[in-house]
Scaffold this motif. Sequence first.
Motif, mmCIF file in Angstrom:
data_model
loop_
_atom_site.group_PDB
_atom_site.id
_atom_site.type_symbol
_atom_site.label_atom_id
_atom_site.label_comp_id
_atom_site.label_asym_id
_atom_site.label_seq_id
_atom_site.Cartn_x
_atom_site.Cartn_y
_atom_site.Cartn_z
ATOM 1 N N TYR A 1 -4.893 2.078 -16.113
ATOM 2 C CA TYR A 1 -5.269 2.622 -17.210
ATOM 3 C C TYR A 1 -4.452 2.490 -18.792
ATOM 4 N N PRO B 1 -6.713 6.539 -26.663
ATOM 5 C CA PRO B 1 -7.963 6.213 -27.216
ATOM 6 C C PRO B 1 -7.994 7.171 -28.578
ATOM 7 N N GLY C 1 -10.669 9.043 -18.440
ATOM 8 C CA GLY C 1 -11.027 7.840 -19.193
ATOM 9 C C GLY C 1 -11.359 6.808 -18.645
ATOM 10 N N GLN D 1 -7.999 13.141 -23.120
ATOM 11 C CA GLN D 1 -9.374 12.479 -22.832
ATOM 12 C C GLN D 1 -9.316 12.693 -21.201
ATOM 13 N N ILE E 1 -4.357 10.746 -21.583
ATOM 14 C CA ILE E 1 -5.621 10.616 -20.793
ATOM 15 C C ILE E 1 -5.249 11.516 -19.376
#
Length: 566
Positions: free
Chosen positions: A476, A520, A510, A507, A526
């Motif tokens: 990620y 993001p 993601g 988020q 995330i």
Amino acid sequence: MMMSSEQLFCTLPVQTFTRRKHSDARKLTFSAFSVGVEFYRLLKPNSATIIPHVSNWDLLNTVIALFDVCLPDIGVEVLRSTVCAQGAKTILLLRDHQEVLKEYQDNLWPKGPPKPKPSPTESKNEEENESTFSAVFSDSESTEEEDDSDSDQEESKRFHSSLEEFLSSLTERRHQRRQPNFTIEAIGFECCIVAALTYKKSASKSKEKIIEVSLLSTRRRYRGCGAARYMLQLLKDVSLVGFYDAIVTHADSRAIELFASCDFSDDIILNSRFRDLAQDWTNTTTMSYFPPFSLGQASHLDTEDLEAEMTQWREKSMAAHEAQAIFMRRILQEIKALRKQVKSQKYEILKLTADLENERREKKLLQNKVFEHQIIEIEKIAALQLGEQKENENDMPVTLQDIAVKEIEVEGQKLVLEEIFQTALSWQDLEEVKTYLSKLHDTGVHQRLYYCDRRSQLVEILNRGFSPKDVQQREYGNGIYFSTSPAAAISTAHHVLVADVYVGRIQTNGNKSASRRSSPSGFDSIQIRGRWSTEFVIFSHLQAIPICLLKYTKRDSPTENTAVSK
């Protein structure tokens, strides 16, 4: 072949040897005669030569060359001192010069092209690898000879001088044999030797007469013809070597089968009596041969001597039986005493085991009370570090009591919480963190999570705080990963780092992007929901504050002292 005090050598009649054709060797028939030599006396000044047109030093050099080519691990100097030792005798198996000359003229000896002259660089590199005698039985003499090498040894002046002359004459004879119509002068002694055996007589600690076979080698060209067996058969003959009680040898791995076929035994118990004879040899197997009574000393004893020996044997047997009986009685008493001792120790072990179990239970209770007090104190310190007061229960969704899991299971192994270490950081040390948190989209959202990096030095992070070098590149992106499960975050040292993570606006699930270097757009972190736990990824080290370090240990395993600043 038994030599008197004045006799330097003796010879035996000619024998014929035949090797049947095998897949790896052609059929060969030749005749040879045996010569017994004592080099210790033969090399004294003014000694007569025993082989026509062959000096005694050339004879010695040829024998040592044969041993060195076949037994390269021993070394030239050790071979020379063994062959020339006082009392050592050598049996040589030789062929007639005329017969060898005829075979050369009939092209029965395999002839190879001369070796090209090496360059100076190659000569320098090969000088350390080539044996002194590596060329004596190679090339045109026989392509079947060995090409082993060994490092040169320091040699005496006389031996060194004779060696140079021998190698020089060897090269000249080889050159002559490459010419057409060469004469018998080109057939040197090295062409006629078939095999050699060096032995000496010695006495063991029990006053037994021992014949020790020091060296035995057969040229590769003549192997499989029975030459070595013939020489060992000569050595067994008491009419040639005199009376003896045993023949002992120290065979390497390649010669064990040969000696075994000649009735030598490698029995460890049987050969333990000759242990003192094997001090000079390594990586060998001691083997021995005992002559039959009809060939031994017993055949020349009269009746009274035989009766005396029988009486002595009977007394020794009775003494051995008494010693064994006494030994067995003492062993029986020892077993009884040990069983009584084991029974008493078993009772003590059961009592100590019960006491230990009680102590463990008490320790567990005390440890739980300590953990509770530690958790309360760390909660207070964490609240002060955050610089805020809890207005309601939703400000801290996960408490430290929930984070400090007392028992976890990792890869089927039970781990229990042993100790808690709090951070040494103060809020003054985290001014940069406080400034950064004000920039988040949602500054009030934070959770207590576990830092996921099994290889990191968690103690160092606990004391200094998170830094850019704690960022990991994973699926990620380049960030710092946390988990809600301690089992997913435990390090190789069984440590788990607890941190307050300011996740901000999250988020959920993601997209994967290993090249991602920042959160993001519009989000601060995330969230990744897994089957067993949930992970969070932040992209700045200023979004997390270490709170404490949990140290786990294997269940019922002894604790280890860990240098961690509390």
